[in-house]
Design a protein around this motif. Structure first.
Motif, PDB file in Angstrom:
ATOM      1  N   ILE A 150       0.837  -1.203   0.000  1.00  0.00           N
ATOM      2  CA  ILE A 150       0.000   0.000   0.000  1.00  0.00           C
ATOM      3  C   ILE A 150       0.869   1.248   0.000  1.00  0.00           C
ATOM      4  N   ARG A 151       1.913   1.232   0.822  1.00  0.00           N
ATOM      5  CA  ARG A 151       2.795   2.394   0.890  1.00  0.00           C
ATOM      6  C   ARG A 151       3.471   2.661  -0.456  1.00  0.00           C
ATOM      7  N   GLY A 152       3.877   1.590  -1.106  1.00  0.00           N
ATOM      8  CA  GLY A 152       4.515   1.746  -2.400  1.00  0.00           C
ATOM      9  C   GLY A 152       3.593   2.360  -3.443  1.00  0.00           C
ATOM     10  N   GLU A 153       2.299   2.072  -3.357  1.00  0.00           N
ATOM     11  CA  GLU A 153       1.350   2.638  -4.309  1.00  0.00           C
ATOM     12  C   GLU A 153       0.992   4.082  -3.979  1.00  0.00           C
ATOM     13  N   LEU A 154       0.933   4.420  -2.689  1.00  0.00           N
ATOM     14  CA  LEU A 154       0.532   5.769  -2.297  1.00  0.00           C
ATOM     15  C   LEU A 154       1.690   6.764  -2.301  1.00  0.00           C
ATOM     16  N   GLN A 155       2.921   6.276  -2.164  1.00  0.00           N
ATOM     17  CA  GLN A 155       4.082   7.150  -2.037  1.00  0.00           C
ATOM     18  C   GLN A 155       4.214   8.169  -3.177  1.00  0.00           C
ATOM     19  N   PRO A 156       3.998   7.778  -4.440  1.00  0.00           N
ATOM     20  CA  PRO A 156       4.206   8.762  -5.521  1.00  0.00           C
ATOM     21  C   PRO A 156       3.076   9.783  -5.655  1.00  0.00           C
ATOM     22  N   LEU A 157       1.963   9.609  -4.948  1.00  0.00           N
ATOM     23  CA  LEU A 157       0.800  10.469  -5.146  1.00  0.00           C
ATOM     24  C   LEU A 157       0.900  11.758  -4.344  1.00  0.00           C
ATOM     25  N   LYS A 158       0.227  12.781  -4.833  1.00  0.00           N
ATOM     26  CA  LYS A 158       0.091  14.008  -4.070  1.00  0.00           C
ATOM     27  C   LYS A 158      -0.968  13.815  -2.984  1.00  0.00           C
ATOM     28  N   ASN A 159      -0.945  14.685  -1.990  1.00  0.00           N
ATOM     29  CA  ASN A 159      -1.956  14.666  -0.923  1.00  0.00           C
ATOM     30  C   ASN A 159      -1.937  13.367  -0.137  1.00  0.00           C
ATOM     31  N   ASN A 160      -0.753  12.777   0.048  1.00  0.00           N
ATOM     32  CA  ASN A 160      -0.665  11.457   0.679  1.00  0.00           C
ATOM     33  C   ASN A 160      -0.200  11.501   2.130  1.00  0.00           C
ATOM     34  N   ARG A 161       0.054  12.672   2.673  1.00  0.00           N
ATOM     35  CA  ARG A 161       0.712  12.757   3.981  1.00  0.00           C
ATOM     36  C   ARG A 161      -0.093  12.079   5.089  1.00  0.00           C
ATOM     37  N   ALA A 162      -1.384  12.346   5.156  1.00  0.00           N
ATOM     38  CA  ALA A 162      -2.201  11.777   6.240  1.00  0.00           C
ATOM     39  C   ALA A 162      -2.283  10.252   6.115  1.00  0.00           C
ATOM     40  N   ALA A 163      -2.448   9.755   4.893  1.00  0.00           N
ATOM     41  CA  ALA A 163      -2.526   8.307   4.687  1.00  0.00           C
ATOM     42  C   ALA A 163      -1.220   7.624   5.072  1.00  0.00           C
ATOM     43  N   LEU A 164      -0.099   8.218   4.669  1.00  0.00           N
ATOM     44  CA  LEU A 164       1.198   7.631   5.011  1.00  0.00           C
ATOM     45  C   LEU A 164       1.450   7.671   6.514  1.00  0.00           C
ATOM     46  N   LYS A 165       0.940   8.682   7.187  1.00  0.00           N
ATOM     47  CA  LYS A 165       1.092   8.758   8.640  1.00  0.00           C
ATOM     48  C   LYS A 165       0.388   7.588   9.321  1.00  0.00           C
ATOM     49  N   ILE A 166      -0.824   7.270   8.878  1.00  0.00           N
ATOM     50  CA  ILE A 166      -1.545   6.113   9.436  1.00  0.00           C
ATOM     51  C   ILE A 166      -0.801   4.822   9.118  1.00  0.00           C
ATOM     52  N   LEU A 167      -0.330   4.706   7.880  1.00  0.00           N
ATOM     53  CA  LEU A 167       0.415   3.510   7.476  1.00  0.00           C
ATOM     54  C   LEU A 167       1.660   3.305   8.327  1.00  0.00           C
ATOM     55  N   ASP A 168       2.432   4.351   8.508  1.00  0.00           N
ATOM     56  CA  ASP A 168       3.677   4.227   9.261  1.00  0.00           C
ATOM     57  C   ASP A 168       3.404   3.928  10.730  1.00  0.00           C
ATOM     58  N   ARG A 169       2.307   4.436  11.262  1.00  0.00           N
ATOM     59  CA  ARG A 169       1.924   4.098  12.631  1.00  0.00           C
ATOM     60  C   ARG A 169       1.635   2.605  12.755  1.00  0.00           C
ATOM     61  N   SER A 170       0.927   2.049  11.783  1.00  0.00           N
ATOM     62  CA  SER A 170       0.629   0.616  11.802  1.00  0.00           C
ATOM     63  C   SER A 170       1.884  -0.219  11.626  1.00  0.00           C
ATOM     64  N   ARG A 171       2.790   0.239  10.781  1.00  0.00           N
ATOM     65  CA  ARG A 171       4.027  -0.508  10.556  1.00  0.00           C
ATOM     66  C   ARG A 171       4.892  -0.534  11.815  1.00  0.00           C
ATOM     67  N   ARG A 172       4.950   0.586  12.535  1.00  0.00           N
ATOM     68  CA  ARG A 172       5.712   0.608  13.791  1.00  0.00           C
ATOM     69  C   ARG A 172       5.085  -0.317  14.820  1.00  0.00           C
ATOM     70  N   SER A 173       3.766  -0.279  14.921  1.00  0.00           N
ATOM     71  CA  SER A 173       3.064  -1.159  15.864  1.00  0.00           C
ATOM     72  C   SER A 173       3.313  -2.618  15.525  1.00  0.00           C
ATOM     73  N   LEU A 174       3.298  -2.948  14.246  1.00  0.00           N
ATOM     74  CA  LEU A 174       3.535  -4.328  13.814  1.00  0.00           C
ATOM     75  C   LEU A 174       4.950  -4.771  14.143  1.00  0.00           C
ATOM     76  N   SER A 175       5.920  -3.909  13.947  1.00  0.00           N
ATOM     77  CA  SER A 175       7.314  -4.272  14.210  1.00  0.00           C
ATOM     78  C   SER A 175       7.580  -4.488  15.696  1.00  0.00           C
ATOM     79  N   ARG A 176       6.812  -3.808  16.560  1.00  0.00           N
ATOM     80  CA  ARG A 176       7.022  -3.937  18.003  1.00  0.00           C
ATOM     81  C   ARG A 176       6.281  -5.119  18.625  1.00  0.00           C
TER      82      ARG A 176
END
Length: 215
Positions: A150-176
């Protein structure tokens, strides 16, 4: 709108699937016909997915189809695990010899049993299964794989900051998350929060790229 961006073969099979369900769904509720009906649904969906993968232009339509596919896959993976966690990780229940068979069936339901045995080993044990399904980066149904995709698909798009913030929060939670030290309540709590993040992510994607601006 959808029909205009789909290859004709894909649309024909989607329409055929729709007509098939109209004709057979009601009489397939009973046990006698249910399995054959669901096999048809699964097989036709796989055919449609394969056609899209090999014929759809790699544009924004393809990008968001992939995002939706990965969101749904991550959600269903957590639901499959959550359904088994309550029964197999009850603190009042003693593990028995059937547990490896049941966890193997969990992997089979995710089309991951053979990959698990090739990657992890022949012993099917709960912590290793959970860790594999959560964090194996090469397993298409793992949570890590879905979030990365999902991150790879959303990364090149404009207006993606809020979506990537949620994604990165989930990725950190998963890694821990530690599947070896987690009990039933820990597992359920983590899955519940993860599913909430997926809902938030879906809503953010919808708001950022699909809902029109208010007039």
């Amino acid at each position: 709108t959808t029909r205009d961006v789909m290859p004709a073969e894909v649309w024909e099979h989607v329409n055929e699937l729709y007509l098939y369900t109209l004709e057979h769904a009601e009489k397939s509720i009973g046990r006698r016909n249910r399995h054959a009906f669901l096999e048809q649904i699964i097989g036709r969906c796989q055919l449609i997915n394969g056609l899209m993968m090999t014929t759809l232009c790699r544009d924004h339509a393809n990008r968001f189809i992939k995002v939706g596919h990965l969101l749904e896959r991550a959600d269903m993976t957590t639901r499959v695990l959550d359904a088994h966690v309550g029964a197999l990780m009850n603190e009042d229940r003693n593990p028995n010899t059937a547990d490896p068979l049941i966890w193997a069936s969990v992997l089979s339901s995710l089309s991951a049993l053979e990959t698990y045995r090739r990657t992890v080993g022949p012993l099917v044990e709960r912590p290793e299964v959970v860790d594999f399904v959560f964090r194996d980066g090469s397993l298409p149904r793992s949570l890590k794989f879905c979030l990365q995709g999902i991150r790879g698909e959303l990364q090149p798009l404009k207006n993606n900051r809020a979506a990537l913030k949620i994604l990165d929060r989930s990725r950190r939670s998963l890694s821990r998350f530690d599947p070896h030290g987690a009990g039933r309540r820990d597992m359920h709590s983590f899955i519940d929060k993860f599913q909430g993040d997926l809902l938030d992510l879906g809503a953010e994607i919808n708001g950022a790229w699909f809902l029109s601006e208010p007039t």
